[in-house]
Design a protein around this motif. Structure first.
Motif, mmCIF file in Angstrom:
data_model
loop_
_atom_site.group_PDB
_atom_site.id
_atom_site.type_symbol
_atom_site.label_atom_id
_atom_site.label_comp_id
_atom_site.label_asym_id
_atom_site.label_seq_id
_atom_site.Cartn_x
_atom_site.Cartn_y
_atom_site.Cartn_z
ATOM 1 N N ILE A 1 0.817 -1.218 0.000
ATOM 2 C CA ILE A 1 0.000 0.000 0.000
ATOM 3 C C ILE A 1 0.849 1.265 0.000
ATOM 4 O O ILE A 1 0.311 2.373 0.024
ATOM 5 C CB ILE A 1 -0.990 0.044 1.182
ATOM 6 N N ALA A 2 2.164 1.110 -0.065
ATOM 7 C CA ALA A 2 3.068 2.257 -0.153
ATOM 8 C C ALA A 2 3.512 2.474 -1.595
ATOM 9 O O ALA A 2 4.623 2.919 -1.862
ATOM 10 C CB ALA A 2 4.270 2.056 0.750
ATOM 11 N N ASN A 3 2.615 2.148 -2.536
ATOM 12 C CA ASN A 3 2.897 2.326 -3.967
ATOM 13 C C ASN A 3 4.050 1.441 -4.435
ATOM 14 O O ASN A 3 4.928 1.877 -5.182
ATOM 15 C CB ASN A 3 3.189 3.787 -4.301
ATOM 16 N N LEU A 4 4.042 0.187 -3.962
ATOM 17 C CA LEU A 4 5.047 -0.757 -4.419
ATOM 18 C C LEU A 4 4.857 -1.013 -5.909
ATOM 19 O O LEU A 4 3.840 -1.586 -6.325
ATOM 20 C CB LEU A 4 4.937 -2.068 -3.631
ATOM 21 N N LEU A 58 5.473 6.484 3.392
ATOM 22 C CA LEU A 58 4.063 6.482 3.008
ATOM 23 C C LEU A 58 3.294 5.359 3.683
ATOM 24 O O LEU A 58 2.149 5.545 4.130
ATOM 25 C CB LEU A 58 3.929 6.364 1.483
ATOM 26 N N SER A 59 3.890 4.178 3.787
ATOM 27 C CA SER A 59 3.210 3.053 4.432
ATOM 28 C C SER A 59 2.876 3.384 5.879
ATOM 29 O O SER A 59 1.763 3.122 6.349
ATOM 30 C CB SER A 59 4.085 1.800 4.372
ATOM 31 N N GLU A 60 3.832 3.965 6.595
ATOM 32 C CA GLU A 60 3.581 4.314 7.996
ATOM 33 C C GLU A 60 2.450 5.335 8.116
ATOM 34 O O GLU A 60 1.567 5.209 8.974
ATOM 35 C CB GLU A 60 4.856 4.860 8.638
ATOM 36 N N ARG A 61 2.456 6.331 7.267
ATOM 37 C CA ARG A 61 1.398 7.353 7.336
ATOM 38 C C ARG A 61 0.033 6.742 7.050
ATOM 39 O O ARG A 61 -0.953 7.040 7.733
ATOM 40 C CB ARG A 61 1.693 8.488 6.363
ATOM 41 N N ARG A 62 -0.040 5.884 6.044
ATOM 42 C CA ARG A 62 -1.330 5.300 5.671
ATOM 43 C C ARG A 62 -1.831 4.303 6.718
ATOM 44 O O ARG A 62 -3.022 4.292 7.058
ATOM 45 C CB ARG A 62 -1.218 4.638 4.287
ATOM 46 N N HIS A 98 -6.624 2.739 2.463
ATOM 47 C CA HIS A 98 -7.457 2.773 3.655
ATOM 48 C C HIS A 98 -8.413 1.584 3.673
ATOM 49 O O HIS A 98 -8.599 0.931 4.710
ATOM 50 C CB HIS A 98 -8.246 4.087 3.689
ATOM 51 N N GLN A 99 -9.008 1.297 2.528
ATOM 52 C CA GLN A 99 -9.933 0.178 2.433
ATOM 53 C C GLN A 99 -9.229 -1.161 2.647
ATOM 54 O O GLN A 99 -9.792 -2.087 3.249
ATOM 55 C CB GLN A 99 -10.645 0.185 1.077
ATOM 56 N N ALA A 100 -7.973 -1.268 2.187
ATOM 57 C CA ALA A 100 -7.224 -2.505 2.385
ATOM 58 C C ALA A 100 -7.001 -2.764 3.875
ATOM 59 O O ALA A 100 -7.199 -3.880 4.374
ATOM 60 C CB ALA A 100 -5.883 -2.431 1.654
ATOM 61 N N VAL A 101 -6.596 -1.721 4.602
ATOM 62 C CA VAL A 101 -6.366 -1.877 6.046
ATOM 63 C C VAL A 101 -7.684 -2.151 6.765
ATOM 64 O O VAL A 101 -7.757 -3.009 7.654
ATOM 65 C CB VAL A 101 -5.669 -0.633 6.630
ATOM 66 N N ASN A 102 -8.750 -1.440 6.383
ATOM 67 C CA ASN A 102 -10.056 -1.664 7.002
ATOM 68 C C ASN A 102 -10.548 -3.091 6.778
ATOM 69 O O ASN A 102 -11.113 -3.720 7.681
ATOM 70 C CB ASN A 102 -11.093 -0.678 6.447
ATOM 71 N N GLY A 140 -1.002 4.239 9.889
ATOM 72 C CA GLY A 140 -1.335 5.011 11.083
ATOM 73 C C GLY A 140 -2.684 5.679 10.975
ATOM 74 O O GLY A 140 -3.484 5.664 11.925
ATOM 75 N N ALA A 141 -2.983 6.259 9.807
ATOM 76 C CA ALA A 141 -4.262 6.941 9.607
ATOM 77 C C ALA A 141 -5.431 5.967 9.683
ATOM 78 O O ALA A 141 -6.470 6.260 10.281
ATOM 79 C CB ALA A 141 -4.268 7.662 8.264
ATOM 80 N N ALA A 142 -5.269 4.791 9.094
ATOM 81 C CA ALA A 142 -6.360 3.814 9.085
ATOM 82 C C ALA A 142 -6.595 3.209 10.467
ATOM 83 O O ALA A 142 -7.739 2.994 10.874
ATOM 84 C CB ALA A 142 -6.070 2.711 8.071
ATOM 85 N N LEU A 143 -5.524 2.946 11.199
ATOM 86 C CA LEU A 143 -5.675 2.303 12.502
ATOM 87 C C LEU A 143 -6.108 3.273 13.591
ATOM 88 O O LEU A 143 -6.518 2.848 14.675
ATOM 89 C CB LEU A 143 -4.358 1.628 12.909
#
Length: 329
Positions: free
Chosen positions: A21-24, A58-62, A34-38, A64-67
């Motif tokens: 989800i960090a644009n790999l 980017l992965s950490e920010r995304r 967000h939907q993937a983490v949810n 963190g935001a979702a959790l």
């Protein structure tokens, strides 16, 4: 749920790996991430792994935001140290050379010093939007062994003693140095990527037995060897490069056995990783709701005993490798 070594930190049997989800390789939108983490949460996943390396933060920010939508005590979060991020003066191009489709606004600096560990972790906590992480791994210290063992590991041990983190370890794409961490230090867990799969059981020789003997835990990453075991085909990747013809043929033969037994090769690959008594969790990297849902379904699938027996009878699986004896919990 399993406990990492003697740490008291618990992880779910299936974990969410945050690189995809960090644009790999290709872009993933904020909403898709967000939907993937949810979806991972909805499927019962309670262990989430990330790193500054993934998408330059980017992965950490995304993640963190979702959790942030859930109580901090209700999930386990791990990140990594060893690559410190520094801003660059002028942004020139993207980060695809390192695998991520993000602007090259920062650069990675290898740093396993005690000060570097603290600074890297502080920056991660800020990106994650939390006051603590549960697990910290030394990330890929392959070419930095001397500093990692002399400075990096003691720094993590101090953080654990201070209660800043609950469990410590190292994460690598090799088994040899991870075995040294298990034998020579007091790590709680190691993250072994790609070295214990249906195609590569090199971790079975020393790492996994050492973990069992010392009461340490192993988290498995790269269960699909970067794609070949998820969907074996001529253009599939193995360890992030073109799959060799011999391994492609082996994976295709395994897929045919799986289909004869009414299962997918993906289900077998995940079940195999989870079956070893040293393994506490298997991380899956997914970039969409559909991929997460599929991984959860495959992880929960029962793999019949006849499948494993046929793999052994045909020489596709070593007789030394533990196989599942019951359905995943």
């Amino acid at each position: 749920m399993s406990t990492l070594g003697g740490s008291g930190v618990e992880v779910s049997g299936l974990g969410f790996g945050g690189a995809a989800i960090a644009n790999l390789y290709t872009e993933v939108s904020d909403d898709q991430a967000h939907q993937a983490v949810n979806t991972a949460w909805q499927q019962g996943i309670r262990y989430f792994d990330t790193a500054p390396h993934y998408g330059l933060g980017l992965s950490e920010r995304r993640i963190g935001a979702a959790l942030r939508e859930h109580p901090r005590s209700s999930y386990t979060l791990s990140t990594k140290v060893g690559r410190r991020l520094e801003p660059v003066g002028t942004v020139a191009g993207d980060d695809l050379a390192s695998g991520f489709a993000v602007p090259a606004e920062q650069r990675r600096v290898w740093d396993f010093s005690a000060d570097g560990i603290r600074r890297t972790l502080d920056a991660s906590l800020e990106r994650l939007g939390t006051d603590h992480v549960d697990v910290v791994y030394l990330h890929d210290p392959d070419d930095h062994a001397e500093q990692a063992f002399r400075e990096g590991y003691p720094a993590l041990e101090k953080l654990r003693a201070e209660g800043v983190v609950g469990a410590i370890g190292a994460g690598m794409n090799q088994a040899g140095m991870l075995t040294r961490f298990i034998q020579d230090t007091d790590v709680d867990v190691v993250l072994c990527a790609g070295r214990y799969t249906l195609l590569d059981q090199s971790a079975l020789a020393e790492l996994l037995p050492a973990a069992v003997a010392r009461g340490r835990s192993v988290v498995i990453g790269g269960a699909f060897n970067s794609g070949l075991l998820a969907d074996p085909k001529p253009d599939a990747t193995y360890n992030y490069a073109q799959a060799p013809a011999e391994l492609l043929d082996r994976a295709l033969r395994m897929k045919a056995v799986a289909e004869r037994h009414g299962i997918t090769l993906r289900a077998a690959a995940l079940a195999f990783c989870a079956a070893h008594p040293a393994v506490a969790s298997v991380l899956v990297g997914a970039r969409s709701e559909a991929e997460v849902r599929d991984c959860a379904e495959q992880f929960a699938a029962r793999v019949p005993a006849g499948f494993w027996q046929e793999l052994r009878d045909t020489g596709l699986l070593s007789a030394d490798a533990p196989i599942p004896t019951e359905e995943p919990s």
